[in-house]
Enzyme design. Structure first.
Site, PDB file in Angstrom:
ATOM      1  CB  CYS A  47       6.511  -6.058   2.060  1.00  0.00           C
ATOM      2  SG  CYS A  47       4.732  -5.810   1.791  1.00  0.00           S
ATOM      3  CG  ASP A  49       3.414 -10.009  -0.679  1.00  0.00           C
ATOM      4  OD1 ASP A  49       3.441 -11.257  -0.782  1.00  0.00           O
ATOM      5  OD2 ASP A  49       2.881  -9.272  -1.526  1.00  0.00           O
ATOM      6  NE  ARG A  51       2.730 -12.151  -3.455  1.00  0.00           N
ATOM      7  CZ  ARG A  51       2.244 -11.286  -4.348  1.00  0.00           C
ATOM      8  NH1 ARG A  51       1.946 -11.688  -5.560  1.00  0.00           N
ATOM      9  NH2 ARG A  51       2.074 -10.024  -4.025  1.00  0.00           N
ATOM     10  CB  CYS A 106       4.890  -3.920  -3.173  1.00  0.00           C
ATOM     11  SG  CYS A 106       4.397  -3.532  -1.473  1.00  0.00           S
TER      12      CYS A 106
HETATM   13 CO    CO Z   1       4.375  -5.593  -0.423  1.00  0.00          CO
END
Ligand code: CO
Length: 222
Positions: A47, A49, A51, A106
């Site tokens: 992903c 993301d 993090r 997520c």
């Molecule tokens: Co995500």
């Protein structure tokens, strides 16, 4: 120095110089040797993301993992971007392991479960919606929203890994006996740990059995 006086932007160049200095002193010749070629053993599909940074999570240096990231780590059968990266990883770099790494917490998965509108990305997240619909019975049997979220993160990673197995890239590579394993994993934001989902496929005729096995594991997770 960059022409911009924006401190947030200038910070990146100071950080970069410090990183170069540190790397040069810890590993003399590192950049010269890496510039010659890359030979990563791993291909990470994760992903976007912030993090979930691929290299840090699996503690690998530059040059050791080839990476593709998008919102909610989706690999649709017709996405030219994901498929091109996959094809380059398999045919040119000849990676040996492909990991689809979902993550708990997520935002993309949450938007789908909440039926929330984000914008254009809703169309992309439709692929996660397909996963949700496919496993609605399983998801509906779960006791609370948190468990449903966690399970859909896992199911999505599993389905996307399954998509990779069914791609012509993997089918052709396996047909010519290239050594290549596809894995599905999920990463925990709260503890930093990577979890294997029991889908580790190295031969095309075992895809269905591995998929059923991993799905059974997720059903029993409750
Ligand atoms: Co995500």
């Amino acid at each position: 120095m960059p022409s911009s006086q924006d401190p947030d932007y200038a910070l990146l160049f100071r950080n970069n110089q410090r990183w170069v200095d540190r790397t040069n002193s810890n590993k003399p010749g590192f950049f010269q040797s890496l510039a010659q070629q890359q030979a990563p053993k791993y291909f990470w599909v994760g992903c976007s993301d912030s993090r979930v940074p691929a290299n840090e999570v699996i503690d690998l240096a530059p040059g050791e993992v080839f990476v593709h990231r998008n919102v909610a780590n989706v690999v649709p059968h017709s996405d030219l971007n994901a498929l091109s990266t996959l094809q380059f990883a398999v045919d040119v770099l000849r990676v040996e392991h492909i990991l689809v790494v979902g993550h708990y917490g997520c935002g993309g998965i949450k938007a789908v479960l909440d039926n929330a509108r984000v914008g254009l990305a809703d169309n992309w997240l439709g692929h996660v919606g397909d996963v949700m619909e496919r496993h609605l019975t399983l998801l509906d049997s779960l006791p609370d929203a948190q468990t449903r979220h966690d399970r859909l993160c896992e199911l999505n990673a599993l389905e996307q890994a399954h998509n990779i197995c069914r791609s012509t890239v993997l089918q052709d590579a396996w047909a010519r006996n290239q050594r290549l394993t596809v894995h599905a994993c999920v990463y925990g934001l709260k503890d930093g740990l990577l979890h294997d989902l029991g889908f580790n496929v190295r031969e095309p005729h075992t895809v269905i059995a591995h998929y059923a096995h991993a799905l059974d594991g997720l059903r029993q997770a409750g």
